[in-house]
Enzyme design. Structure first.
Site, PDB file in Angstrom:
ATOM      1  N   PRO A 140       0.816  -1.219   0.000  1.00  0.00           N
ATOM      2  CA  PRO A 140       0.000   0.000   0.000  1.00  0.00           C
ATOM      3  C   PRO A 140       0.853   1.274   0.000  1.00  0.00           C
ATOM      4  O   PRO A 140       2.071   1.220  -0.140  1.00  0.00           O
ATOM      5  CB  PRO A 140      -0.783  -0.131   1.300  1.00  0.00           C
ATOM      6  N   TRP A 141       0.220   2.405   0.218  1.00  0.00           N
ATOM      7  CA  TRP A 141       0.856   3.707   0.051  1.00  0.00           C
ATOM      8  C   TRP A 141       1.301   4.353   1.354  1.00  0.00           C
ATOM      9  O   TRP A 141       1.854   5.439   1.352  1.00  0.00           O
ATOM     10  CB  TRP A 141      -0.099   4.679  -0.669  1.00  0.00           C
ATOM     11  N   LYS A 165       4.647  -4.967  -6.665  1.00  0.00           N
ATOM     12  CA  LYS A 165       3.804  -3.884  -7.189  1.00  0.00           C
ATOM     13  C   LYS A 165       3.465  -2.890  -6.080  1.00  0.00           C
ATOM     14  O   LYS A 165       2.772  -3.238  -5.127  1.00  0.00           O
ATOM     15  CB  LYS A 165       2.500  -4.449  -7.758  1.00  0.00           C
ATOM     16  N   PRO A 166       3.942  -1.648  -6.194  1.00  0.00           N
ATOM     17  CA  PRO A 166       3.538  -0.624  -5.219  1.00  0.00           C
ATOM     18  C   PRO A 166       2.136  -0.099  -5.525  1.00  0.00           C
ATOM     19  O   PRO A 166       1.561  -0.383  -6.583  1.00  0.00           O
ATOM     20  CB  PRO A 166       4.582   0.479  -5.422  1.00  0.00           C
ATOM     21  N   SER A 167       1.620   0.688  -4.611  1.00  0.00           N
ATOM     22  CA  SER A 167       0.338   1.345  -4.856  1.00  0.00           C
ATOM     23  C   SER A 167       0.493   2.360  -5.985  1.00  0.00           C
ATOM     24  O   SER A 167       1.516   3.044  -6.075  1.00  0.00           O
ATOM     25  CB  SER A 167      -0.110   2.062  -3.583  1.00  0.00           C
ATOM     26  N   SER A 217      -5.702  -3.406   2.596  1.00  0.00           N
ATOM     27  CA  SER A 217      -6.980  -3.430   3.309  1.00  0.00           C
ATOM     28  C   SER A 217      -7.579  -4.837   3.330  1.00  0.00           C
ATOM     29  O   SER A 217      -7.219  -5.698   2.522  1.00  0.00           O
ATOM     30  CB  SER A 217      -7.950  -2.460   2.637  1.00  0.00           C
ATOM     31  N   ILE A 218      -8.526  -5.035   4.210  1.00  0.00           N
ATOM     32  CA  ILE A 218      -9.152  -6.352   4.359  1.00  0.00           C
ATOM     33  C   ILE A 218      -9.919  -6.759   3.083  1.00  0.00           C
ATOM     34  O   ILE A 218      -9.739  -7.886   2.602  1.00  0.00           O
ATOM     35  CB  ILE A 218     -10.056  -6.378   5.613  1.00  0.00           C
ATOM     36  N   THR A 220      -9.412  -5.928  -0.040  1.00  0.00           N
ATOM     37  CA  THR A 220      -8.475  -6.292  -1.113  1.00  0.00           C
ATOM     38  C   THR A 220      -7.745  -7.577  -0.748  1.00  0.00           C
ATOM     39  O   THR A 220      -7.495  -8.419  -1.623  1.00  0.00           O
ATOM     40  CB  THR A 220      -7.462  -5.153  -1.383  1.00  0.00           C
ATOM     41  N   GLU A 238      -1.163  -9.120   5.367  1.00  0.00           N
ATOM     42  CA  GLU A 238      -1.030  -8.185   6.493  1.00  0.00           C
ATOM     43  C   GLU A 238      -2.058  -7.091   6.246  1.00  0.00           C
ATOM     44  O   GLU A 238      -1.899  -6.268   5.350  1.00  0.00           O
ATOM     45  CB  GLU A 238       0.381  -7.610   6.547  1.00  0.00           C
ATOM     46  N   CYS A 272      -1.075   0.923  10.018  1.00  0.00           N
ATOM     47  CA  CYS A 272      -1.977  -0.209  10.302  1.00  0.00           C
ATOM     48  C   CYS A 272      -2.099  -0.423  11.809  1.00  0.00           C
ATOM     49  O   CYS A 272      -3.171  -0.677  12.313  1.00  0.00           O
ATOM     50  CB  CYS A 272      -1.485  -1.468   9.605  1.00  0.00           C
TER      51      CYS A 272
HETATM   52  P1  NAD Z   1      -5.617  -1.350  -0.606  1.00  0.00           P
HETATM   53  O1  NAD Z   1      -6.049  -2.699  -0.164  1.00  0.00           O
HETATM   54  O2  NAD Z   1      -6.586  -0.466  -1.287  1.00  0.00           O
HETATM   55  O3  NAD Z   1      -4.396  -1.491  -1.652  1.00  0.00           O
HETATM   56  C1  NAD Z   1      -3.230  -2.212  -1.319  1.00  0.00           C
HETATM   57  C2  NAD Z   1      -2.535  -2.624  -2.607  1.00  0.00           C
HETATM   58  O4  NAD Z   1      -3.367  -3.539  -3.319  1.00  0.00           O
HETATM   59  C3  NAD Z   1      -2.244  -1.483  -3.579  1.00  0.00           C
HETATM   60  O5  NAD Z   1      -0.997  -1.724  -4.198  1.00  0.00           O
HETATM   61  C4  NAD Z   1      -3.379  -1.608  -4.584  1.00  0.00           C
HETATM   62  O6  NAD Z   1      -3.065  -1.051  -5.837  1.00  0.00           O
HETATM   63  C5  NAD Z   1      -3.518  -3.128  -4.683  1.00  0.00           C
HETATM   64  N1  NAD Z   1      -4.807  -3.614  -5.159  1.00  0.00           N
HETATM   65  C6  NAD Z   1      -6.001  -2.959  -5.237  1.00  0.00           C
HETATM   66  N2  NAD Z   1      -6.962  -3.803  -5.695  1.00  0.00           N
HETATM   67  C7  NAD Z   1      -6.367  -5.001  -5.890  1.00  0.00           C
HETATM   68  C8  NAD Z   1      -6.851  -6.280  -6.334  1.00  0.00           C
HETATM   69  N3  NAD Z   1      -8.129  -6.495  -6.648  1.00  0.00           N
HETATM   70  N4  NAD Z   1      -5.977  -7.299  -6.376  1.00  0.00           N
HETATM   71  C9  NAD Z   1      -4.675  -7.128  -6.035  1.00  0.00           C
HETATM   72  N5  NAD Z   1      -4.170  -5.932  -5.627  1.00  0.00           N
HETATM   73  C10 NAD Z   1      -5.005  -4.892  -5.546  1.00  0.00           C
HETATM   74  O7  NAD Z   1      -4.975  -0.649   0.665  1.00  0.00           O
HETATM   75  P2  NAD Z   1      -4.418   0.835   0.773  1.00  0.00           P
HETATM   76  O8  NAD Z   1      -5.576   1.778   0.835  1.00  0.00           O
HETATM   77  O9  NAD Z   1      -3.370   1.038  -0.253  1.00  0.00           O
HETATM   78  O10 NAD Z   1      -3.687   0.760   2.202  1.00  0.00           O
HETATM   79  C11 NAD Z   1      -4.318   0.985   3.415  1.00  0.00           C
HETATM   80  C12 NAD Z   1      -4.648  -0.329   4.094  1.00  0.00           C
HETATM   81  O11 NAD Z   1      -3.459  -1.105   4.309  1.00  0.00           O
HETATM   82  C13 NAD Z   1      -5.219  -0.135   5.482  1.00  0.00           C
HETATM   83  O12 NAD Z   1      -6.306  -0.997   5.675  1.00  0.00           O
HETATM   84  C14 NAD Z   1      -4.070  -0.521   6.415  1.00  0.00           C
HETATM   85  O13 NAD Z   1      -4.453  -0.926   7.695  1.00  0.00           O
HETATM   86  C15 NAD Z   1      -3.445  -1.608   5.641  1.00  0.00           C
HETATM   87  N6  NAD Z   1      -2.058  -1.861   6.087  1.00  0.00           N
HETATM   88  C16 NAD Z   1      -1.793  -2.992   6.804  1.00  0.00           C
HETATM   89  C17 NAD Z   1      -0.499  -3.214   7.291  1.00  0.00           C
HETATM   90  C18 NAD Z   1      -0.156  -4.455   8.082  1.00  0.00           C
HETATM   91  O14 NAD Z   1       1.033  -4.758   8.198  1.00  0.00           O
HETATM   92  N7  NAD Z   1      -1.110  -5.170   8.645  1.00  0.00           N
HETATM   93  C19 NAD Z   1       0.496  -2.288   7.029  1.00  0.00           C
HETATM   94  C20 NAD Z   1       0.179  -1.133   6.316  1.00  0.00           C
HETATM   95  C21 NAD Z   1      -1.115  -0.934   5.836  1.00  0.00           C
END
Ligand code: NAD
Length: 467
Positions: A140-141, A165-167, A217-218, A220, A238, A272
């Site tokens: 994620p970002w 793959k980054p965000s 996120s949960i 995704t 995670e 997170c």
């Molecule tokens: P997100 O789930 O929207 O995106 C995460 C990544 O998944 C991005 O790279 C995004 O482009 C990619 N993605 C989006 N749709 C996808 C799909 N259908 N299949 C595969 N990849 C896909 O999350 P976000 O908004 O970027 O990040 C915030 C979330 O991350 C929060 O819920 C936060 O709690 C969580 N997070 C968890 C931890 C941990 O270690 N538990 C650490 C940091 C962030």
């Protein structure tokens, strides 16, 4: 702004997407918008590179140590770029880079070893550890470089190759990091791909991938697990957290307020394992609310590149909208914004540091993850009530207990349903410890030797003892 060094990602036939500066809301650069059908060639090259990379552990460790040095040396190029695309204060970007280098060094030094099993029978059974193959990482970002390193350091040290793959909100510093690291490693051991969906979905479900390690996120995470089920690749997830901090009745409110505040507001709450709810004894409630509100009033909010900024903007427009919506709903539910409760009147995605009192426990800001600079403080009468409330959500990442009697605090922490419980701290992690959310906060274990084994498979050799 430093130029982006050419990466080893494949040619993109020119498609690009814009990257916005969250401190202004304006475009400042572009990244390759790779198409999902490019992944076949990328994954095949990662598979070919795996054959050499897995074969020589000492050479691998040496290369990873050289990569760590290269990451540190590139800090003054990486840090401003990370701040520009993510928003965080520059010092925090440097901290991410230092953590990425430290992680490479930590995992470069780990040896999974072998284990002999003796059970009295005349056989020799030996457990050796083998790499898995190409690993896909999706991050994620909020901590682009730190979380990328949490994926590639253990996976590469274990002898796997990786496609990461980054965000799309933060692709640039990760591309630069990939170039810096790749220069120290054999070709195609680490490949960064950038692009918009369905690039991540296609990567997670690619038949050539043997482990999908995802942070995000949960919802995704669920989609990623479903995608990986197609090839039955191993999955590490995670995911989100909604960590509670329980203050005990012997807490020194002024003594802990600064640490507690930063445990909630660091990186604008986009962590997170940030403190996302505070439970305070009713007797101390006003004092706790005021101590946190005072810090929210005085913290310096500004662009990450402005000297003195302690909190930057939120990282992107959708996240600002989520925080606004969640807070507006809490206020409509009857909560009181002791400080903040609105976005700031300036360009970019700035939201005022916010402390909410009198929040109904069913309000979304309590039950869900706000992921922003907004902290609800809830009073409790009995400790059982506080522990039950802390454990009442579907999340289970972390939690903390704050008080003067450490044994008593630890006994309360022991009752928390989460992966990590802190006493008088929150979100402090050593590279050597396991990190694993429970319930909907995660699947699998990262960190320490457990993170290395998460990227390995046992290979068992069983033979008769010599007569
Ligand atoms: P997100 O789930 O929207 O995106 C995460 C990544 O998944 C991005 O790279 C995004 O482009 C990619 N993605 C989006 N749709 C996808 C799909 N259908 N299949 C595969 N990849 C896909 O999350 P976000 O908004 O970027 O990040 C915030 C979330 O991350 C929060 O819920 C936060 O709690 C969580 N997070 C968890 C931890 C941990 O270690 N538990 C650490 C940091 C962030």
């Amino acid at each position: 702004m430093p130029a982006i060094p050419p990466g080893r990602a494949p040619a993109t036939r020119g498609e690009r997407f814009t990257v916005l500066d969250p401190a202004t809301g304006e475009a400042f650069d572009e990244a390759p918008d790779q198409r999902p059908d490019e992944l076949d060639a990328v994954v095949e090259r990662a598979r070919e590179a795996w054959i050499g990379w897995r074969a020589d552990p000492p050479a691998r460790s040496k290369a990873l140590l050289a990569a760590a040095d290269a990451v540190e040396a590139a800090g003054s190029d990486l840090a401003p770029l990370l701040t520009r695309e993510q928003g965080k204060p520059l010092a925090e970007s440097y901290a991410e880079i230092a953590r990425a280098a430290a992680r490479l060094r930590y995992f470069a030094a780990l040896d999974p070893g072998t284990e002999k099993i003796t059970d009295g029978r005349p056989v020799r059974t030996e457990v050796r550890w083998r790499s898995l193959g190409p690993v896909a990482a999706i991050v994620p970002w909020n901590f682009p470089l730190q979380l990328a390193s949490a994926k590639f350091a253990p996976a590469l040290a274990a002898g796997n190759t990786m496609v990461l793959k980054p965000s799309p909100f933060t692709p640039l510093a990760t591309r630069m990091l990939g170039s810096v690291i790749s220069a120290a490693l054999p070709e195609n051991v680490l490949t960064i791909v950038t692009g918009r969906e369905p690039l991540g979905a296609r990567l997670a479900s690619h038949s050539g991938i043997r482990h999908v390690t995802f942070t995000g996120s949960i919802p995704t995470g669920r989609a990623v697990a479903e995608g990986a089920a197609a090839s039955l690749a191993r999955v590490t997830l995670e995911l989100g957290g909604n960590d509670a901090a329980i203050l005990l009745d012997d807490v020194d409110v002024e003594g802990v307020a600064e640490r507690l505040f930063w445990a909630a507001f660091r990186n604008c709450g986009q962590v997170c394992m940030a403190v996302k709810r505070v439970y305070a004894p009713a007797r101390l409630y006003s004092q706790v609310v005021e101590a946190l509100a005072e810090r929210a009033r005085t913290v310096v909010v500004g662009a990450g590149l402005e000297p003195g900024s302690q909190l930057g903007p939120l990282s992107n427009a959708p996240q600002l909208a989520r925080v606004e919506d969640c807070t507006a709903q809490a206020l409509a539910d009857g909560a009181r914004a002791v400080v903040g409760g609105h976005r700031l009147e300036r360009p970019g995605y700035f939201y005022a540091p916010t402390v909410l009192a009198d929040v109904p426990s069913a309000s979304r800001v309590v039950t869900q993850e706000q992921f922003g600079p907004v902290l609800p403080v809830l009073p409790y009468e009995s400790l059982d009530e506080a522990v039950t409330a802390a454990n009442s959500t579907g999340f289970g990442l972390g939690g903390s207990v704050w008080g003067t009697d450490l044994d008593r605090a630890e006994a309360v922490a022991d009752r928390l349903e989460c992966g990590t419980a802190w006493i008088n701290h929150h979100a402090e992690l050593s590279l050597a410890q396991p990190f694993a959310g429970i319930k909907e906060s995660g699947v699998g274990v990262a960190g320490g030797p457990w993170g290395l084994y998460g990227n390995l498979r046992p290979f068992v050799v069983h033979r008769p003892e010599e007569a």
